[in-house]
Design an enzyme around this catalytic site. Sequence first.
Site, PDB file in Angstrom:
ATOM      1  N   GLN A  40       0.841  -1.195   0.000  1.00  0.00           N
ATOM      2  CA  GLN A  40       0.000   0.000   0.000  1.00  0.00           C
ATOM      3  C   GLN A  40       0.874   1.242   0.000  1.00  0.00           C
ATOM      4  O   GLN A  40       2.100   1.162   0.071  1.00  0.00           O
ATOM      5  CB  GLN A  40      -0.904   0.017   1.239  1.00  0.00           C
ATOM      6  CG  GLN A  40      -0.146   0.054   2.553  1.00  0.00           C
ATOM      7  CD  GLN A  40      -1.048  -0.032   3.766  1.00  0.00           C
ATOM      8  OE1 GLN A  40      -2.259   0.041   3.668  1.00  0.00           O
ATOM      9  NE2 GLN A  40      -0.454  -0.189   4.938  1.00  0.00           N
ATOM     10  N   ILE A  42       3.147   4.462  -0.445  1.00  0.00           N
ATOM     11  CA  ILE A  42       4.278   4.805  -1.306  1.00  0.00           C
ATOM     12  C   ILE A  42       4.860   3.572  -1.969  1.00  0.00           C
ATOM     13  O   ILE A  42       5.206   3.595  -3.158  1.00  0.00           O
ATOM     14  CB  ILE A  42       5.353   5.555  -0.494  1.00  0.00           C
ATOM     15  CG1 ILE A  42       4.822   6.923  -0.046  1.00  0.00           C
ATOM     16  CG2 ILE A  42       6.632   5.727  -1.314  1.00  0.00           C
ATOM     17  CD1 ILE A  42       5.754   7.669   0.898  1.00  0.00           C
ATOM     18  N   ASP A  89       9.195 -10.188   7.018  1.00  0.00           N
ATOM     19  CA  ASP A  89       9.448  -9.104   7.960  1.00  0.00           C
ATOM     20  C   ASP A  89      10.884  -8.667   7.720  1.00  0.00           C
ATOM     21  O   ASP A  89      11.832  -9.404   8.039  1.00  0.00           O
ATOM     22  CB  ASP A  89       9.254  -9.608   9.387  1.00  0.00           C
ATOM     23  CG  ASP A  89       9.525  -8.546  10.445  1.00  0.00           C
ATOM     24  OD1 ASP A  89      10.130  -7.497  10.108  1.00  0.00           O
ATOM     25  OD2 ASP A  89       9.149  -8.767  11.608  1.00  0.00           O
ATOM     26  N   ASN A 116      11.848   0.243   1.062  1.00  0.00           N
ATOM     27  CA  ASN A 116      10.802   1.235   1.343  1.00  0.00           C
ATOM     28  C   ASN A 116      10.087   1.016   2.670  1.00  0.00           C
ATOM     29  O   ASN A 116       9.580   1.971   3.257  1.00  0.00           O
ATOM     30  CB  ASN A 116       9.778   1.204   0.205  1.00  0.00           C
ATOM     31  CG  ASN A 116       8.540   2.006   0.518  1.00  0.00           C
ATOM     32  OD1 ASN A 116       8.531   3.222   0.444  1.00  0.00           O
ATOM     33  ND2 ASN A 116       7.469   1.300   0.891  1.00  0.00           N
ATOM     34  N   TYR A 182      11.399   8.264  15.154  1.00  0.00           N
ATOM     35  CA  TYR A 182      11.236   8.082  13.711  1.00  0.00           C
ATOM     36  C   TYR A 182      12.222   8.989  12.970  1.00  0.00           C
ATOM     37  O   TYR A 182      12.903   8.555  12.030  1.00  0.00           O
ATOM     38  CB  TYR A 182       9.801   8.412  13.312  1.00  0.00           C
ATOM     39  CG  TYR A 182       9.550   8.373  11.820  1.00  0.00           C
ATOM     40  CD1 TYR A 182       9.353   7.162  11.167  1.00  0.00           C
ATOM     41  CD2 TYR A 182       9.504   9.553  11.071  1.00  0.00           C
ATOM     42  CE1 TYR A 182       9.123   7.114   9.798  1.00  0.00           C
ATOM     43  CE2 TYR A 182       9.277   9.515   9.706  1.00  0.00           C
ATOM     44  CZ  TYR A 182       9.085   8.305   9.069  1.00  0.00           C
ATOM     45  OH  TYR A 182       8.870   8.259   7.710  1.00  0.00           O
ATOM     46  N   PRO A 212      10.660  11.627   1.303  1.00  0.00           N
ATOM     47  CA  PRO A 212       9.331  12.243   1.157  1.00  0.00           C
ATOM     48  C   PRO A 212       9.054  13.242   2.271  1.00  0.00           C
ATOM     49  O   PRO A 212       9.630  13.170   3.361  1.00  0.00           O
ATOM     50  CB  PRO A 212       8.377  11.040   1.254  1.00  0.00           C
ATOM     51  CG  PRO A 212       9.238   9.830   1.040  1.00  0.00           C
ATOM     52  CD  PRO A 212      10.585  10.200   1.570  1.00  0.00           C
ATOM     53  N   VAL A 215       2.967  12.965   2.960  1.00  0.00           N
ATOM     54  CA  VAL A 215       2.337  12.198   1.884  1.00  0.00           C
ATOM     55  C   VAL A 215       1.020  11.625   2.381  1.00  0.00           C
ATOM     56  O   VAL A 215       0.941  11.085   3.486  1.00  0.00           O
ATOM     57  CB  VAL A 215       3.255  11.055   1.396  1.00  0.00           C
ATOM     58  CG1 VAL A 215       2.693  10.424   0.128  1.00  0.00           C
ATOM     59  CG2 VAL A 215       4.674  11.556   1.157  1.00  0.00           C
ATOM     60  N   THR A 217      -0.998   8.998   2.899  1.00  0.00           N
ATOM     61  CA  THR A 217      -0.901   7.544   2.954  1.00  0.00           C
ATOM     62  C   THR A 217      -1.525   7.038   4.251  1.00  0.00           C
ATOM     63  O   THR A 217      -1.761   7.811   5.187  1.00  0.00           O
ATOM     64  CB  THR A 217       0.567   7.082   2.922  1.00  0.00           C
ATOM     65  OG1 THR A 217       1.229   7.554   4.113  1.00  0.00           O
ATOM     66  CG2 THR A 217       1.292   7.595   1.680  1.00  0.00           C
TER      67      THR A 217
END
Length: 286
Positions: A40, A42, A89, A116, A182, A212, A215, A217
């Site tokens: 799903q 990006i 994973d 990604n 993050y 990015p 976004v 998402t």
Amino acid sequence: MVFFRSKLRLAIASSTPYFQRGFSTSRIVSKSAIVTGAGQGIGKAIALRLARDGFDICVNDLEANSTKVNSVVAEVQSLGRKAVAAYADISKLPQVEAMVNASVDGLGPLDVIVANAGITKVQWGMDVQESDLQRLFEVNFYGVLYSDQVAAKQFIRQGSGGKIINAASLVAFRPLLMIPIYSATKAAVRSLTQSLAMELAKHKITVNAYAPGVVDTPMWEQGDEEMSAINGLPKGQNFKDTVSLITLGRTSVPEDVAKMVSFLASADSDYVTGQTMLVDGGMAFS
């Protein structure tokens, strides 16, 4: 065909490939790419863009997302490319190894990996727990490192070079409130990208990253809800408020990011390495 390798369940489906123009003046024929976290958002947009560019695609995600993965596989097939679904994973090295093996078994020599897959968690830095810290780094940093390592070893065995493309973020340049760990993981990815670019250049392997901004998402939907729980703003307001920080005056969609990855995966970027390319609408300097 469905089979097991190192506890990794794989579903392989193929269709007749065809020739199609890639980014700019490049022509890509019978090349393959792995895109992690491609069920799903990006990742999906990247997988479909690379398929349109002429790549056969290994679509990776967790087995829990198998319905979404199968949908992406079908869309890749509808574009005339081969597709391999690999459930893994990426924070587990043996599963990453099995994923790359599956891609090579099903699609032939590997040309590109797009690391990604990633997760986020909204919280103040003073509230971070050990379990949060560990999981964010396991997925966002270890997962990128493992993907890069295993793909690079495959490229070296093949002897024809390759392209590694990592998921960084705007926050690798400009940390934002409420996502301190993050932000740290993405800064680590940016540094890793530069280090591996130097290390792997002798093997004709380029290593770059895309960064990015905001976004639209499912990840941002989750983050918006978590931010609302902290600052009390209505659901969706945190996302809307970011527009004022973006020079181009709009948030982005996954396809904006996929265009940059298309360039980094193409021959047009052969002289680009060690770079983290912002795709943020000018947010980093606004």
